[in-house]
Every structure is written in C-alpha cells, then in structure tokens.
Write a protein that holds these residues in place. Structure first.
Motif, mmCIF file in Angstrom:
data_model
loop_
_atom_site.group_PDB
_atom_site.id
_atom_site.type_symbol
_atom_site.label_atom_id
_atom_site.label_comp_id
_atom_site.label_asym_id
_atom_site.label_seq_id
_atom_site.Cartn_x
_atom_site.Cartn_y
_atom_site.Cartn_z
ATOM 1 N N LEU A 1 18.066 -4.670 -14.123
ATOM 2 C CA LEU A 1 18.431 -4.059 -15.398
ATOM 3 C C LEU A 1 17.327 -3.111 -15.803
ATOM 4 C CD1 LEU A 1 19.790 -7.032 -17.565
ATOM 5 C CD2 LEU A 1 21.118 -5.090 -16.709
ATOM 6 N N ARG A 2 17.691 -2.119 -16.593
ATOM 7 C CA ARG A 2 16.706 -1.186 -17.127
ATOM 8 C C ARG A 2 16.881 -1.116 -18.638
ATOM 9 N NH1 ARG A 2 13.465 3.179 -15.549
ATOM 10 N NH2 ARG A 2 13.514 5.032 -16.892
ATOM 11 N N LEU A 3 15.829 -1.487 -19.341
ATOM 12 C CA LEU A 3 15.838 -1.422 -20.802
ATOM 13 C C LEU A 3 15.202 -0.119 -21.260
ATOM 14 C CD1 LEU A 3 14.678 -5.032 -21.764
ATOM 15 C CD2 LEU A 3 16.998 -4.194 -21.359
ATOM 16 N N PHE B 1 8.749 -6.291 -12.472
ATOM 17 C CA PHE B 1 9.073 -5.453 -13.628
ATOM 18 C C PHE B 1 8.110 -4.276 -13.656
ATOM 19 C CE2 PHE B 1 11.041 -8.880 -16.632
ATOM 20 C CZ PHE B 1 11.874 -9.280 -15.606
ATOM 21 N N THR B 2 8.613 -3.139 -14.116
ATOM 22 C CA THR B 2 7.792 -1.945 -14.261
ATOM 23 C C THR B 2 8.027 -1.328 -15.623
ATOM 24 O OG1 THR B 2 7.963 -1.500 -11.884
ATOM 25 C CG2 THR B 2 7.187 0.300 -13.299
ATOM 26 N N ILE B 3 6.948 -1.165 -16.371
ATOM 27 C CA ILE B 3 7.042 -0.521 -17.678
ATOM 28 C C ILE B 3 6.592 0.926 -17.550
ATOM 29 C CG2 ILE B 3 4.722 -1.232 -18.409
ATOM 30 C CD1 ILE B 3 5.910 -1.589 -21.258
ATOM 31 N N SER B 4 7.273 1.808 -18.254
ATOM 32 C CA SER B 4 6.906 3.221 -18.248
ATOM 33 C C SER B 4 7.263 3.811 -19.605
ATOM 34 C CB SER B 4 7.630 3.982 -17.131
ATOM 35 O OG SER B 4 9.042 3.877 -17.297
ATOM 36 N N ARG B 5 6.782 5.019 -19.879
ATOM 37 C CA ARG B 5 7.089 5.628 -21.161
ATOM 38 C C ARG B 5 7.129 7.138 -21.029
ATOM 39 N NH1 ARG B 5 2.319 4.124 -25.263
ATOM 40 N NH2 ARG B 5 3.132 5.840 -26.540
ATOM 41 N N ASP B 6 7.848 7.738 -21.932
ATOM 42 C CA ASP B 6 7.917 9.190 -22.051
ATOM 43 C C ASP B 6 7.349 9.533 -23.417
ATOM 44 O OD1 ASP B 6 8.613 11.837 -22.517
ATOM 45 O OD2 ASP B 6 10.540 11.667 -21.529
ATOM 46 N N ASN B 7 6.124 9.994 -23.438
ATOM 47 C CA ASN B 7 5.457 10.255 -24.711
ATOM 48 C C ASN B 7 6.103 11.407 -25.481
ATOM 49 O OD1 ASN B 7 3.560 8.209 -24.374
ATOM 50 N ND2 ASN B 7 2.138 9.547 -23.289
ATOM 51 N N THR B 8 6.699 12.342 -24.764
ATOM 52 C CA THR B 8 7.325 13.475 -25.459
ATOM 53 C C THR B 8 8.583 13.037 -26.200
ATOM 54 O OG1 THR B 8 8.625 14.101 -23.526
ATOM 55 C CG2 THR B 8 6.443 15.075 -23.750
ATOM 56 N N GLU B 9 9.218 11.965 -25.701
ATOM 57 C CA GLU B 9 10.437 11.455 -26.335
ATOM 58 C C GLU B 9 10.190 10.159 -27.099
ATOM 59 O OE1 GLU B 9 13.326 12.969 -26.401
ATOM 60 O OE2 GLU B 9 12.673 14.634 -25.129
ATOM 61 N N ASN B 10 8.942 9.696 -27.123
ATOM 62 C CA ASN B 10 8.608 8.424 -27.797
ATOM 63 C C ASN B 10 9.529 7.300 -27.333
ATOM 64 O OD1 ASN B 10 6.407 9.252 -29.473
ATOM 65 N ND2 ASN B 10 7.883 10.346 -30.738
ATOM 66 N N THR B 11 9.665 7.195 -26.030
ATOM 67 C CA THR B 11 10.563 6.213 -25.439
ATOM 68 C C THR B 11 9.817 5.383 -24.407
ATOM 69 O OG1 THR B 11 12.455 7.705 -25.744
ATOM 70 C CG2 THR B 11 12.729 5.912 -24.170
ATOM 71 N N VAL B 12 10.130 4.088 -24.395
ATOM 72 C CA VAL B 12 9.549 3.191 -23.409
ATOM 73 C C VAL B 12 10.684 2.543 -22.622
ATOM 74 C CG1 VAL B 12 9.448 1.206 -24.992
ATOM 75 C CG2 VAL B 12 7.892 1.317 -23.046
ATOM 76 N N PHE B 13 10.406 2.297 -21.349
ATOM 77 C CA PHE B 13 11.398 1.726 -20.454
ATOM 78 C C PHE B 13 10.850 0.463 -19.804
ATOM 79 C CE2 PHE B 13 13.851 5.561 -20.724
ATOM 80 C CZ PHE B 13 12.914 6.582 -20.798
ATOM 81 N N CYS C 1 11.552 -4.679 -28.294
ATOM 82 C CA CYS C 1 10.646 -3.548 -28.117
ATOM 83 C C CYS C 1 9.640 -3.534 -29.270
ATOM 84 C CB CYS C 1 11.462 -2.259 -28.112
ATOM 85 S SG CYS C 1 10.491 -0.749 -28.051
ATOM 86 N N ASN C 2 8.420 -3.149 -28.963
ATOM 87 C CA ASN C 2 7.364 -3.082 -29.981
ATOM 88 C C ASN C 2 6.614 -1.770 -29.853
ATOM 89 O OD1 ASN C 2 4.116 -3.582 -30.044
ATOM 90 N ND2 ASN C 2 5.133 -4.417 -31.845
ATOM 91 N N ALA C 3 6.199 -1.241 -30.973
ATOM 92 C CA ALA C 3 5.343 -0.051 -30.974
ATOM 93 C C ALA C 3 4.244 -0.228 -32.005
ATOM 94 C CB ALA C 3 6.151 1.199 -31.285
ATOM 95 N N ASP C 4 3.013 -0.029 -31.584
ATOM 96 C CA ASP C 4 1.881 0.030 -32.505
ATOM 97 C C ASP C 4 1.600 1.504 -32.778
ATOM 98 O OD1 ASP C 4 0.173 -2.765 -30.951
ATOM 99 O OD2 ASP C 4 1.573 -2.703 -32.627
ATOM 100 N N TYR C 5 1.577 1.871 -34.047
ATOM 101 C CA TYR C 5 1.477 3.284 -34.364
ATOM 102 C C TYR C 5 0.633 3.489 -35.615
ATOM 103 C CZ TYR C 5 4.909 2.485 -38.088
ATOM 104 O OH TYR C 5 5.563 2.041 -39.218
ATOM 105 N N TYR C 6 0.298 4.742 -35.862
ATOM 106 C CA TYR C 6 -0.362 5.091 -37.117
ATOM 107 C C TYR C 6 0.273 6.351 -37.668
ATOM 108 C CZ TYR C 6 -2.924 8.497 -34.261
ATOM 109 O OH TYR C 6 -3.249 9.516 -33.421
ATOM 110 N N ARG C 7 0.191 6.484 -38.957
ATOM 111 C CA ARG C 7 0.720 7.686 -39.598
ATOM 112 C C ARG C 7 -0.319 8.784 -39.510
ATOM 113 N NH1 ARG C 7 3.402 5.008 -45.037
ATOM 114 N NH2 ARG C 7 5.105 3.920 -43.962
ATOM 115 N N GLU C 8 0.103 9.965 -39.220
ATOM 116 C CA GLU C 8 -0.830 11.091 -39.114
ATOM 117 C C GLU C 8 -1.560 11.310 -40.433
ATOM 118 O OE1 GLU C 8 1.581 13.593 -35.665
ATOM 119 O OE2 GLU C 8 1.518 14.329 -37.723
#
Length: 122
Positions: A18-20, A67-79, A95-102
């Motif tokens: 499966l691919r999430l 399992f393999t995790i990857s991400r597309d930073n331009t689309e803010n997407t993780v797989f 899914c989890n994202a740690d982020y900060y506001r600009e």
C-alpha cells in the motif's frame, strides 16, 4: 493552521503493498518533520517513520527494510510506501507534521491527520 489530509489506506492481503499519501495545506507555514504513526485500539499512538525537511529518515524497527517514507517539499506532501505487509500492520495510520508559522518562527506546532485505516488479511 495546517490541515493534513491522508489517503491510500484500505484492505490488502499479507505480502501486498500500500502507499499512503498525506498533503498539508494552510497559510503562513513551514514544515520541519513529517511522519507516520499508527494506533491500535486502546493503545498509544506510536512512530512508524519520520522524515526531516532535508530528507533524513527514521523508522520503527518493525518496518525497517519494508517501508519507505518520502516527501515532496514543493507540494508539502509525505508518502509511505508499505511493502511486504504483515497482518500485524493492521491499525489506523496517522500523518503528522511539525511546523512553524513564518510570522512566529520560534514556536513549533504540530498537526495531525484524521487517520486512515489499514487492514492486512492473512
């Protein structure tokens, strides 16, 4: 505020794949680490895999090599590519994202998706 939307869960036979996917949306944010966690009924949410903005990864020992995790930073997407699935992988995956506001870069925030169920049949 960052909003995460997951997709790709479902039912699969043992040995299958499966691919999430998880896409982040919102305004005024930069994401640091993105990751996947799993939760079994009545148990705590635990780490499956995480990936930093620079591409560094870490996996739970139970999924290492499968399992393999990857991400597309331009689309803010993780797989999460999940291969050689075992019945014990059955759980709800978040899914989890740690982020900060600009506008407030010194404060780290966390966002969670709604969860996607995965069932691996034997």
């Amino acid at each position: 505020q960052v909003h995460l939307v997951e997709s790709g869960g479902g039912l699969v036979q043992a040995g299958g794949s499966l691919r999430l996917s998880c896409a982040a949306s919102g305004t005024d944010f930069n994401i640091n680490t993105m990751g996947w966690y799993r939760q079994d009924p009545g148990k705590q949410r635990i780490l499956v895999a995480v990936i930093t903005a620079a591409g560094g990864t870490r996996y739970a020992e139970s999924v290492q090599g499968r399992f393999t995790i990857s991400r597309d930073n331009t689309e803010n997407t993780v797989f999460l590519q999940m291969d050689s699935l075992k019945p014990e992988a059955t759980a709800i995956y978040y899914c989890n994202a740690d982020y900060y506001r600009e506008s407030v870069p010194w404060t780290t925030l966390a966002a969670w998706g709604q969860g996607t169920p995965i069932t691996v049949s034997s």
